[in-house]
Design a protein around this motif. Structure first.
Motif, mmCIF file in Angstrom:
data_model
loop_
_atom_site.group_PDB
_atom_site.id
_atom_site.type_symbol
_atom_site.label_atom_id
_atom_site.label_comp_id
_atom_site.label_asym_id
_atom_site.label_seq_id
_atom_site.Cartn_x
_atom_site.Cartn_y
_atom_site.Cartn_z
ATOM 1 N N GLU A 58 69.245 50.004 -7.056
ATOM 2 C CA GLU A 58 70.561 48.814 -7.453
ATOM 3 C C GLU A 58 70.900 49.735 -5.813
ATOM 4 O OE1 GLU A 58 74.708 48.950 -9.554
ATOM 5 O OE2 GLU A 58 72.440 49.769 -10.484
ATOM 6 N N GLU A 59 71.130 50.670 -5.148
ATOM 7 C CA GLU A 59 72.184 50.995 -4.293
ATOM 8 C C GLU A 59 71.640 50.754 -2.677
ATOM 9 O OE1 GLU A 59 74.645 53.249 -1.637
ATOM 10 O OE2 GLU A 59 74.814 52.670 -2.588
ATOM 11 N N THR A 60 70.021 50.185 -2.468
ATOM 12 C CA THR A 60 69.428 49.061 -1.628
ATOM 13 C C THR A 60 70.106 47.896 -1.648
ATOM 14 O OG1 THR A 60 67.780 50.786 -1.897
ATOM 15 C CG2 THR A 60 67.464 48.837 -0.753
ATOM 16 N N ASN A 61 69.913 47.449 -2.650
ATOM 17 C CA ASN A 61 70.437 46.400 -2.788
ATOM 18 C C ASN A 61 72.332 46.610 -3.216
ATOM 19 O OD1 ASN A 61 68.277 44.952 -4.039
ATOM 20 N ND2 ASN A 61 68.282 45.165 -5.884
ATOM 21 N N ARG A 62 72.595 46.221 -2.941
ATOM 22 C CA ARG A 62 73.926 46.656 -2.700
ATOM 23 C C ARG A 62 74.341 46.924 -0.777
ATOM 24 N NH1 ARG A 62 78.076 49.936 -1.009
ATOM 25 N NH2 ARG A 62 76.823 52.095 -0.874
ATOM 26 N N ILE A 63 73.744 48.047 -0.882
ATOM 27 C CA ILE A 63 73.875 47.864 0.908
ATOM 28 C C ILE A 63 73.359 46.937 1.862
ATOM 29 C CG2 ILE A 63 72.685 49.247 2.817
ATOM 30 C CD1 ILE A 63 72.266 51.982 1.114
ATOM 31 N N THR A 64 72.207 46.199 1.576
ATOM 32 C CA THR A 64 71.664 45.109 2.295
ATOM 33 C C THR A 64 72.774 43.761 2.144
ATOM 34 O OG1 THR A 64 69.914 44.541 -0.425
ATOM 35 C CG2 THR A 64 69.156 45.914 2.064
ATOM 36 N N MET A 65 72.971 43.766 0.291
ATOM 37 C CA MET A 65 74.080 43.426 0.893
ATOM 38 C C MET A 65 74.969 42.941 1.705
ATOM 39 S SD MET A 65 74.793 42.784 -3.879
ATOM 40 C CE MET A 65 75.890 41.278 -3.484
ATOM 41 N N GLY A 66 75.575 44.281 2.136
ATOM 42 C CA GLY A 66 76.755 44.001 2.971
ATOM 43 C C GLY A 66 75.935 44.211 4.604
ATOM 44 N N GLN A 67 74.683 44.327 4.812
ATOM 45 C CA GLN A 67 74.198 43.968 5.965
ATOM 46 C C GLN A 67 73.909 42.439 6.158
ATOM 47 O OE1 GLN A 67 71.683 47.098 5.431
ATOM 48 N NE2 GLN A 67 72.695 48.331 6.458
ATOM 49 N N VAL A 68 73.801 41.749 4.688
ATOM 50 C CA VAL A 68 73.323 40.873 5.153
ATOM 51 C C VAL A 68 74.341 40.144 5.598
ATOM 52 C CG1 VAL A 68 72.846 38.321 3.967
ATOM 53 C CG2 VAL A 68 70.998 40.832 4.253
ATOM 54 N N SER A 69 75.944 40.305 5.126
ATOM 55 C CA SER A 69 76.725 40.010 5.492
ATOM 56 C C SER A 69 77.550 39.832 6.751
ATOM 57 C CB SER A 69 78.425 40.394 4.144
ATOM 58 O OG SER A 69 77.949 39.369 3.080
ATOM 59 N N ALA A 70 76.991 41.166 7.257
ATOM 60 C CA ALA A 70 77.407 41.697 8.040
ATOM 61 C C ALA A 70 76.473 40.493 9.767
ATOM 62 C CB ALA A 70 77.261 43.144 8.869
ATOM 63 N N ALA A 71 75.397 40.459 9.415
ATOM 64 C CA ALA A 71 74.636 39.489 9.895
ATOM 65 C C ALA A 71 75.178 38.175 10.140
ATOM 66 C CB ALA A 71 73.344 39.308 9.757
ATOM 67 N N LEU A 72 75.557 37.248 9.347
ATOM 68 C CA LEU A 72 75.741 36.378 9.069
ATOM 69 C C LEU A 72 77.042 35.882 9.562
ATOM 70 C CD1 LEU A 72 75.347 35.411 4.771
ATOM 71 C CD2 LEU A 72 74.058 34.324 7.319
#
Length: 344
Positions: A58-72
Motif C-alpha cells: 500500500e505504501e509503494t502504491n501511495r508513493i507511486t501515485m504521487g510520483q506519477v502525478s509529478a511526472a504528469l
C-alpha cells in the motif's frame, strides 16, 4: 530548466519500492521508471496500471501515485512552454493524486489564458498543499519552489481583483494569507519561548499548536514561506488618482474586514503603493491617503485591531516572478496595491 522542473524531474525518478516483496512489483517499478524517462503519457499510465496490479505494498502504491502525478506535471509543464495548453490540461486530468505540482501547472495554464481568478485559486491551493506535511513530504529543496508559487499567487490575486483565493467563505485564511498568519504564530511562539527561557513545559506549550506535536523539521517549507510572506497584496481598487475606493475596492475591503473580525487580530499595518504614473511626491501622498482610507473603512466595520498606516508611493515596486509575462498595464496594476502586514 527552472526550479520547478528540476525538482519534479528529481522526485519523479526517485522511485522507492517501499515494502516491495514480490519480483513482479520490482519489475513493474522498473517499467514505471523507464516510462517516466520516456516522457510518454500513455506509456506512463500503462506502467502505473502495472504497478497497481503487481501486488505492491500500500505504501509503494501511495508513493507511486504521487510520483506519477509529478511526472504528469512535468509533461504538462513542457507542453505549456511549447504553447500547447490543451495538451497540458489533458495530461493533468490523469494525475492519480492531489499534488502541488499539478495545481501549480493548472495555475500556469489559467494565467496563460488570462483567467487570473482561476490562476490565483490554483496557486493558493498549490501553496496550501506544498506546505502541508500531511500532503507533501517535507523537503528543503521545495522552499524556493513554494516561494515562487506564493509570489505567483499574490500577482494573480492582484490581477484578478479578488481576495477570495486566499480567504474561504467561512472567513478562514488559505494560501498566502494562511502563510502570513503562520508567520505571526511563529513570532508569538518565539516571544513566549524567550519569556519562559528555562521553563520547558511552557516552551513546549508555545510550539505544540504550531507544529501539531510533530518535529519542527516537518514544517521546514511552511515556516520558510511564512517568513518570506511578510505582506499580503490586497486587490483593493481606487478611482484613478483618488483615495476613494471604487465598487470593486469596497467589495474587497469588506472581505478583508470580515476576515479580520473572524480572526480577532490585534495589530496590523496597511501599506499603500502606487504605480509609476505621476510625480513621486503626488504618489507618496496618494499612497498614504489610500492606506488611511482602508484603515477608516476597517474601523467603521468594527475592526478593533491597532492599525498602523504607511505610504510608499512608487518607491517599492513589487518584485515579480517574471516581468516579461506581463504587459506594462498589468505590471502597473500589480504595483497599485495595498499591503496587509500582520503583527504578533
Amino acid at each position: 530548466m527552472n526550479k520547478l522542473s528540476c525538482f519534479l524531474t528529481f522526485s519523479a525518478l526517485t522511485l522507492m519500492a517501499a515494502g516491495a516483496a514480490a519480483a513482479s512489483c520490482d519489475d513493474a517499478l522498473a517499467q514505471l521508471r523507464s516510462a517516466i524517462s520516456s516522457d510518454s503519457t500513455p506509456g506512463l499510465l500503462s506502467a502505473f496500471d502495472m504497478v497497481r496490479s503487481a501486488g505492491c505494498s500500500e505504501e509503494t502504491n501511495r508513493i507511486t501515485m504521487g510520483q506519477v502525478s509529478a511526472a504528469l506535471a512535468t509533461q504538462a509543464q513542457a507542453r505549456v512552454a511549447a504553447g500547447d495548453l490543451t495538451g497540458a490540461e489533458e495530461a493533468l486530468t490523469h494525475a492519480p493524486s492531489l499534488h502541488w505540482a499539478v495545481q501549480a501547472i493548472r495555475g500556469d495554464i489559467a494565467a496563460k489564458r488570462g483567467a487570473r481568478g482561476e490562476a490565483a485559486q490554483m496557486y493558493n491551493a498549490a501553496l496550501d498543499t506544498i506546505t502541508d506535511p500531511a500532503l507533501t513530504p517535507p523537503n528543503s529543496r521545495l522552499v524556493p519552489v513554494a516561494d515562487r508559487i506564493a509570489r505567483l499567487a499574490q500577482e494573480n490575486m492582484m490581477l484578478s481583483g479578488n481576495l477570495s483565493a486566499s480567504v474561504t467563505r467561512g472567513g478562514q485564511a488559505s494560501g498566502v494569507l494562511k502563510s502570513a498568519m503562520r508567520g505571526i504564530r511563529i513570532e508569538k511562539a518565539a516571544t513566549v519561548q524567550a519569556q519562559t527561557e528555562g521553563k520547558q513545559e511552557n516552551e513546549y506549550q508555545s510550539t505544540t499548536d504550531l507544529y501539531a506535536g510533530a518535529p519542527k523539521e516537518n514544517y521546514v517549507v511552511a515556516d520558510a514561506v511564512a517568513a518570506a510572506v511578510n505582506a499580503v497584496y490586497l486587490p483593493v481598487r481606487f478611482a484613478s488618482g483618488s483615495a476613494e475606493m471604487d465598487a470593486d475596492g469596497l467589495r474587497e475591503a469588506e472581505t478583508l474586514a470580515n476576515f479580520l473580525l473572524k480572526n480577532a487580530l490585534h495589530k496590523l499595518t496597511v501599506v499603500g503603493h502606487t504605480d509609476d504614473v505621476g510625480s513621486d511626491a503626488f504618489n507618496l501622498d496618494l499612497s498614504l491617503r489610500r492606506a488611511k482610507t482602508v484603515r477608516h473603512f476597517l474601523q467603521a466595520k468594527g475592526v478593533h485591531a491597532e492599525i498602523y498606516v504607511e505610504g510608499k508611493g512608487e518607491r517599492e515596486p513589487p518584485a515579480l516572478v517574471d516581468y516579461a509575462v506581463y504587459s506594462e498595464e498589468e505590471r502597473r496594476k500589480i504595483a497599485r496595491r495595498v499591503e496587509l502586514v500582520l503583527h504578533e
